[in-house]
Write a protein that holds these residues in place. Structure first.
Motif, PDB file in Angstrom:
ATOM      1  N   GLY A 101       2.234  13.363  -8.658  1.00 11.92           N
ATOM      2  CA  GLY A 101       1.503  14.605  -8.451  1.00 11.92           C
ATOM      3  C   GLY A 101       0.268  14.520  -7.578  1.00 11.92           C
ATOM      4  O   GLY A 101      -0.423  15.525  -7.391  1.00 11.92           O
ATOM      5  N   ASP A 102      -0.030  13.343  -7.007  1.00 11.48           N
ATOM      6  CA  ASP A 102      -1.255  13.179  -6.205  1.00 11.48           C
ATOM      7  C   ASP A 102      -0.964  13.520  -4.735  1.00 11.48           C
ATOM      8  O   ASP A 102      -0.481  12.671  -3.980  1.00 11.48           O
TER       9      ASP A 102
ATOM     10  N   GLU B  36       1.079  24.193  -0.273  1.00 11.85           N
ATOM     11  CA  GLU B  36       1.971  25.286  -0.664  1.00 11.85           C
ATOM     12  C   GLU B  36       3.232  24.776  -1.352  1.00 11.85           C
ATOM     13  O   GLU B  36       3.996  25.570  -1.896  1.00 11.85           O
ATOM     14  N   GLU B  37       3.443  23.464  -1.298  1.00 17.24           N
ATOM     15  CA  GLU B  37       4.601  22.870  -1.969  1.00 17.24           C
ATOM     16  C   GLU B  37       4.245  22.572  -3.416  1.00 17.24           C
ATOM     17  O   GLU B  37       3.085  22.276  -3.726  1.00 17.24           O
ATOM     18  N   PRO B  38       5.247  22.606  -4.318  1.00 16.02           N
ATOM     19  CA  PRO B  38       4.957  22.231  -5.709  1.00 16.02           C
ATOM     20  C   PRO B  38       4.584  20.753  -5.813  1.00 16.02           C
ATOM     21  O   PRO B  38       5.091  19.938  -5.032  1.00 16.02           O
ATOM     22  N   ALA B  39       3.688  20.439  -6.749  1.00 17.90           N
ATOM     23  CA  ALA B  39       3.333  19.036  -6.988  1.00 17.90           C
ATOM     24  C   ALA B  39       4.554  18.324  -7.557  1.00 17.90           C
ATOM     25  O   ALA B  39       5.315  18.892  -8.331  1.00 17.90           O
ATOM     26  N   LEU B  40       4.722  17.064  -7.141  1.00 20.91           N
ATOM     27  CA  LEU B  40       5.869  16.299  -7.640  1.00 20.91           C
ATOM     28  C   LEU B  40       5.530  15.683  -8.981  1.00 20.91           C
ATOM     29  O   LEU B  40       4.373  15.363  -9.258  1.00 20.91           O
ATOM     30  N   LEU B  41       6.535  15.526  -9.808  1.00 19.13           N
ATOM     31  CA  LEU B  41       6.350  14.773 -11.047  1.00 19.13           C
ATOM     32  C   LEU B  41       7.664  14.065 -11.345  1.00 19.13           C
ATOM     33  O   LEU B  41       8.559  14.630 -11.981  1.00 19.13           O
TER      34      LEU B  41
ATOM     35  N   LEU C  49       0.843  -1.192   0.000  1.00 19.22           N
ATOM     36  CA  LEU C  49       0.000   0.000   0.000  1.00 19.22           C
ATOM     37  C   LEU C  49       0.878   1.242   0.000  1.00 19.22           C
ATOM     38  O   LEU C  49       0.639   2.191  -0.746  1.00 19.22           O
ATOM     39  N   ASP C  50       1.933   1.223   0.832  1.00 20.05           N
ATOM     40  CA  ASP C  50       2.846   2.365   0.878  1.00 20.05           C
ATOM     41  C   ASP C  50       3.480   2.610  -0.483  1.00 20.05           C
ATOM     42  O   ASP C  50       3.583   3.751  -0.927  1.00 20.05           O
ATOM     43  N   GLU C  51       3.904   1.536  -1.136  1.00 20.11           N
ATOM     44  CA  GLU C  51       4.550   1.682  -2.454  1.00 20.11           C
ATOM     45  C   GLU C  51       3.590   2.336  -3.439  1.00 20.11           C
ATOM     46  O   GLU C  51       3.982   3.205  -4.215  1.00 20.11           O
ATOM     47  N   GLU C  52       2.347   1.888  -3.397  1.00 20.32           N
ATOM     48  CA  GLU C  52       1.361   2.466  -4.315  1.00 20.32           C
ATOM     49  C   GLU C  52       1.130   3.943  -4.002  1.00 20.32           C
ATOM     50  O   GLU C  52       1.083   4.783  -4.904  1.00 20.32           O
ATOM     51  N   LEU C  53       1.015   4.257  -2.732  1.00 19.32           N
ATOM     52  CA  LEU C  53       0.782   5.656  -2.353  1.00 19.32           C
ATOM     53  C   LEU C  53       1.971   6.526  -2.746  1.00 19.32           C
ATOM     54  O   LEU C  53       1.800   7.641  -3.251  1.00 19.32           O
ATOM     55  N   VAL C  54       3.189   6.018  -2.518  1.00 15.66           N
ATOM     56  CA  VAL C  54       4.387   6.785  -2.890  1.00 15.66           C
ATOM     57  C   VAL C  54       4.408   7.042  -4.394  1.00 15.66           C
ATOM     58  O   VAL C  54       4.705   8.148  -4.848  1.00 15.66           O
ATOM     59  N   ARG C  55       4.082   5.991  -5.175  1.00 14.69           N
ATOM     60  CA  ARG C  55       4.065   6.178  -6.636  1.00 14.69           C
ATOM     61  C   ARG C  55       3.096   7.287  -7.020  1.00 14.69           C
ATOM     62  O   ARG C  55       3.382   8.123  -7.871  1.00 14.69           O
TER      63      ARG C  55
END
Lengths: 190, 172
Positions: A16-17, B71-76, A5-11
Motif C-alpha cells: 500500500g505504499d 487515482e489508482e487504488p492502493a495495493l494490498l 533495493l527494488d525488491e524492498e520497494l516492490v514489497r
C-alpha cells in the motif's frame, strides 16, 4: 544491491505504499524512456507511452512474484506497451527500429533521432555541450573515475583496481565529478 | 544539502550503495523536491554522457505519474504472495541459523558432560569435515587427530561435522 533495493520497494508498494512506487519511477524513468524511444521516435509520444508503462506496471504489481528481477519485468511491460501503441496506430516498425530481441539486450548508447521543437533541440544541445565542457575541465583523477564509470561501465571495485586507490576514494571522486558537472547543468535546467 | 546524502545518491545511481542506505536516499527523494531535482540532473548527465541524443524525460515526468497513481487504488497483496526470491532467501537464512543453533546446543551439552575444552570439541567436529581435512596444515591435522582419539571417551563422537570453527588460529 540495486536489485535488493527494488525488491524492498516492490514489497512496500504491494503493501500500500505509493511513495515507494514513486521511487521506482524516478529510478527507471530514463531507462524506460530510452527503451521506448527505440520503438517510437517522436519524443512526446515516447514519453506518453513511458507514462502508460508505469501505470500498467503499478496495476500489474499484485501479480509480480519476483521470478525475475523487477527491472526485466518492467522492461517487458515497456516493450509490449510500445508495440501495442504502434499496432493501434497501424504502424509497422521500420528498418531503423529495433526488434524485441535487441531491445531486451538493451544498453544505452547508439544515436537516436529526436523530433523535439527547435527550442528543445537547442536546449538539449546546450546541455550536452555543457556536460562535455565540464568533463574536459575536470581534474585528471576525477575525469578518469567518471569516464571509467560512465563510458566503460566499470564497478567501483574495478575502478579502484585500475586507479590504484581505495573504493571510498573512487566513490568520492565520482561524486565530486558529478558535482562539478551539476554546477554547469543546474542553471540550464531551472 | 547534506554532502554525505548527496554522495550516497551518487553511489546509489551506480548501484554501489547498501540497501539500507539506499532506502533512506529514496525516502528523502520522495519528501524533498530539491533533492529529487538533483537526482534528475545526475541521471540526465549520466544518460547524456553515454548518448548525446538520449531522450530525456522532463523534470515533471515522475510527478505526473505520481499524480495518476494517486487515482489508482492502493495495493494490498497478501503476505503469502510476496516475492518467491525474497522468501527463498529468508528460508535459507532460517535453515542456516537452525543448523548453527543445533550445533551450538550440542556443543554446549558435550561441554557440560566432558572435561575437554569446547574449543577442542569444535576442533574435533571440524576434523570430521573432508573439506577441512584436505585443506588443513599437517601440524594442525596431527594435533587434532590426537585430540580426536580422546573424543570417543568424552562422548563427543558423532557431533555434527558441519559446525564452523568461528575463531581460531593454526598456531599453537
Amino acid at each position: 544491491m540495486g536489485e535488493e533495493l527494488d525488491e524492498e520497494l516492490v514489497r512496500r508498494v504491494q503493501q500500500g505504499d505509493k511513495k515507494a512506487f514513486d521511487s521506482l519511477v524516478r529510478k527507471y524513468q530514463y531507462k524506460i524512456a530510452q527503451l521506448i524511444n527505440r520503438y517510437i521516435k517522436d519524443q512526446h509520444e515516447a514519453l506518453d507511452v513511458a507514462q502508460e508503462t508505469f501505470i500498467k506496471a503499478y496495476r500489474a504489481l499484485p501479480g509480480f512474484r519476483g521470478d525475475s528481477a523487477f527491472y526485466t519485468w518492467l522492461y517487458r511491460i515497456a516493450i509490449n506497451t510500445a508495440k501495442n501503441h504502434l499496432s493501434m496506430r497501424s504502424r509497422r516498425p521500420t528498418d531503423d527500429e529495433i526488434e524485441i530481441e535487441d531491445a531486451e539486450q538493451f544498453e544505452s548508447g547508439g544515436r537516436l533521432r529526436n523530433y523535439e521543437t527547435p527550442e528543445g533541440v537547442l536546449l538539449s544541445e546546450e546541455i550536452a555541450a555543457a556536460i562535455q565542457d565540464a568533463l574536459v575541465k575536470l581534474p585528471d583523477e576525477l575525469r578518469t573515475a567518471i569516464t571509467l564509470r560512465e563510458f566503460e561501465g566499470l564497478s567501483y571495485d574495478e575502478i579502484a583496481q585500475v586507479m590504484g586507490c581505495p573504493v571510498g576514494t573512487v566513490r568520492s571522486r565520482i561524486f565530486r565529478a558529478r558535482e562539478a558537472i551539476d554546477k554547469r547543468l543546474e542553471p540550464l535546467i531551472r | 544539502m547534506n554532502e554525505e546524502l548527496k554522495q550516497d545518491l551518487s553511489a546509489m545511481l551506480d548501484d554501489e550503495l547498501e540497501t539500507s542506505r539506499a532506502s533512506k536516499v529514496m525516502g528523502r527523494i520522495s519528501s524533498d523536491r530539491e533533492f529529487g531535482r538533483l537526482m534528475h540532473r545526475y541521471q540526465m548527465a549520466q544518460e547524456l554522457m553515454r548518448s548525446p541524443d538520449a531522450l530525456i524525460p522532463d523534470a515533471g515526468f515522475a510527478d505526473r505519474v505520481a499524480g495518476l497513481i494517486t487515482e489508482e487504488p492502493a495495493l494490498l497483496v497478501p503476505r503469502a504472495a510476496v516475492s518467491r526470491r525474497y522468501r527463498d532467501k529468508v528460508v535459507n537464512l532460517a535453515l542456516a541459523a537452525s543448523v548453527a543453533a543445533v550445533a551450538i546446543m550440542v556443543g554446549r551439552s558435550i561441554t557440560t558432560h566432558s572435561p575437554i575444552e569446547s574449543g577442542e570439541i569444535l576442533a574435533q567436529v571440524q576434523m570430521q569435515s573432508p573439506t577441512v581435512k584436505a585443506s588443513m596444515e599437517p601440524d594442525l591435522r596431527d594435533y587434532l587427530t590426537m585430540h580426536n582419539e580422546s573424543s570417543q571417551k568424552a562422548g563427543a563422537a558423532g557431533v555434527l561435522p558441519s559446525v564452523r570453527l568461528v575463531s581460531g588460529s593454526t598456531s599453537r
